[in-house]
Design a protein around this motif. Structure first.
Motif, PDB file in Angstrom:
ATOM      1  N   LEU A 138      40.996  54.147  25.038  1.00 49.33           N
ATOM      2  CA  LEU A 138      39.630  53.670  25.232  1.00 49.33           C
ATOM      3  C   LEU A 138      39.128  53.947  26.641  1.00 49.33           C
ATOM      4  O   LEU A 138      37.947  54.255  26.838  1.00 49.33           O
ATOM      5  CB  LEU A 138      39.556  52.177  24.919  1.00 49.33           C
ATOM      6  N   ALA A 139      40.022  53.865  27.626  1.00 48.52           N
ATOM      7  CA  ALA A 139      39.619  54.183  28.995  1.00 48.52           C
ATOM      8  C   ALA A 139      39.247  55.660  29.124  1.00 48.52           C
ATOM      9  O   ALA A 139      38.268  56.022  29.791  1.00 48.52           O
ATOM     10  CB  ALA A 139      40.746  53.835  29.968  1.00 48.52           C
ATOM     11  N   ARG A 140      40.034  56.525  28.492  1.00 44.49           N
ATOM     12  CA  ARG A 140      39.703  57.952  28.472  1.00 44.49           C
ATOM     13  C   ARG A 140      38.349  58.181  27.790  1.00 44.49           C
ATOM     14  O   ARG A 140      37.529  58.988  28.248  1.00 44.49           O
ATOM     15  CB  ARG A 140      40.779  58.729  27.711  1.00 44.49           C
ATOM     16  N   PHE A 141      38.130  57.484  26.703  1.00 42.78           N
ATOM     17  CA  PHE A 141      36.891  57.660  25.961  1.00 42.78           C
ATOM     18  C   PHE A 141      35.689  57.218  26.782  1.00 42.78           C
ATOM     19  O   PHE A 141      34.647  57.885  26.796  1.00 42.78           O
ATOM     20  CB  PHE A 141      36.962  56.891  24.647  1.00 42.78           C
ATOM     21  N   GLU A 142      35.819  56.122  27.489  1.00 45.98           N
ATOM     22  CA  GLU A 142      34.701  55.658  28.312  1.00 45.98           C
ATOM     23  C   GLU A 142      34.373  56.675  29.404  1.00 45.98           C
ATOM     24  O   GLU A 142      33.201  56.965  29.667  1.00 45.98           O
ATOM     25  CB  GLU A 142      34.998  54.297  28.925  1.00 45.98           C
ATOM     26  N   GLU A 143      35.406  57.242  30.024  1.00 46.42           N
ATOM     27  CA  GLU A 143      35.169  58.292  31.022  1.00 46.42           C
ATOM     28  C   GLU A 143      34.514  59.509  30.378  1.00 46.42           C
ATOM     29  O   GLU A 143      33.639  60.150  30.967  1.00 46.42           O
ATOM     30  CB  GLU A 143      36.472  58.699  31.707  1.00 46.42           C
ATOM     31  N   ALA A 144      34.950  59.850  29.174  1.00 55.66           N
ATOM     32  CA  ALA A 144      34.373  60.997  28.473  1.00 55.66           C
ATOM     33  C   ALA A 144      32.883  60.774  28.215  1.00 55.66           C
ATOM     34  O   ALA A 144      32.073  61.710  28.345  1.00 55.66           O
ATOM     35  CB  ALA A 144      35.105  61.236  27.153  1.00 55.66           C
ATOM     36  N   CYS A 145      32.506  59.554  27.840  1.00 53.69           N
ATOM     37  CA  CYS A 145      31.093  59.242  27.635  1.00 53.69           C
ATOM     38  C   CYS A 145      30.305  59.420  28.925  1.00 53.69           C
ATOM     39  O   CYS A 145      29.166  59.913  28.913  1.00 53.69           O
ATOM     40  CB  CYS A 145      30.933  57.817  27.115  1.00 53.69           C
TER      41      CYS A 145
END
Length: 300
Positions: free
Chosen positions: A124-131
């Protein structure tokens, strides 16, 4: 409430296109494609077409319907690559593309291709950065991100879309819906009306914490759906299997299906997607879709 078609990526390109052309011809709102490389049931013999390639074809073969990814797994592609692909797709479609994103989850795909699937917290942390990366590239002249997982330095993206909506597929109430509140123009999750109402209440709390109006986020959902006649043992068996597998399922008489689907707008849903993977092939699939369109959707 709008109604959209979700053709299975296991279908041939011609079958996907036939579905999209049917949806465009008969007034459906959008056509969505999933992003997977294999089935989740362990049967690797079932073919699976790639999401972006299908969407590129649909972009130039349709004229009216929105087209979108439901949803791209973040672990499969670098977010800067996704942003560039999305901007080009939006151009090809004349501004009809919706960029659907998700954190990624299907274990077997990561295992057989050697793609890292981090623990949920990191995922989820990776995904938030990706956003953050994708939003920056799509809206800013140059984007710099100095994150833990992604680093960009004065990165360009041209040509930019005029307005490319970002949809996030998520249902996790503690973290994921907070990411939706911060970054999404649209939000999708599976579920029946009761679940949609509950998720909406949780989502509103996340929006309140950051000062966002939750009504600015378009909401969509889906369930396995089919009108079946009493005594159709084959269809009833299909329904029982889906229910046993825990899939949100709306299968029964036209009156029953209408009753359930008509409760979605009050639960905050703006768009209902029809997955067509269980509706058969050829004319059988379109017979099912036409019954849903004429006996249910046109009455809501």
């Amino acid at each position: 409430m709008d109604f959209s078609l979700w053709p299975s990526a296991t279908r041939t390109w011609q079958e996907v296109l036939d579905g999209a052309e049917y949806a465009e011809r008969t007034g459906w709102s959008a056509v969505w494609m999933a992003d997977h490389f294999m089935m989740n049931n362990g049967d690797f013999s079932i073919p699976m077409n790639e999401c972006f390639a299908l969407l590129a074809g649909l972009a130039v073969k349709t004229e009216r319907v929105r087209i979108g990814s439901m949803v791209l797994g973040n672990t499969y592609r670098h977010p800067a690559v996704v942003a560039n692909q999305a901007a080009t797709l939006d151009q090809m479609s004349g501004g009809r593309f919706v960029l659907g994103l998700g954190a990624g989850w299907q274990v077997n795909e990561h295992q057989v291709y050697g793609i890292e699937l981090p623990p949920v917290k990191e995922l989820l942390a990776r995904f938030e950065e990706a956003c953050q990366v994708i939003t920056g590239l799509l809206t800013q002249e140059r984007t710099t991100v100095d994150g833990k997982y992604y680093q960009l330095t004065e990165a360009p993206l041209e040509p930019k879309p005029a307005k490319l909506p970002i949809l996030i597929g998520a249902s996790g109430e503690k973290v994921a819906l907070g990411i939706v509140a911060r970054y999404a123009d649209e939000w999708n999750h599976w579920g029946l009306p009761e679940l949609a109402e509950h998720k909406g209440a949780v989502f509103r709390e996340h929006c309140e914490r950051i000062g966002r109006d939750p009504s600015t986020v378009r909401r969509s959902t889906q369930a396995m759906i089919e009108i079946i006649e009493p005594g159709d043992t084959e269809a009833e068996g299909r329904r029982d299997s889906l229910l046993a597998a825990g899939r949100p399922t709306i299968m029964g008489s036209a009156e029953y299906v209408l009753d359930v689907v008509s409760r979605y707008p009050a639960a905050g849903i703006d768009e209902f997607l029809v997955p067509d993977g269980s509706l058969g092939t050829g004319s059988q699939r379109f017979d099912h879709l036409e019954r849903l369109r004429t006996e249910v959707f046109e009455k809501i």
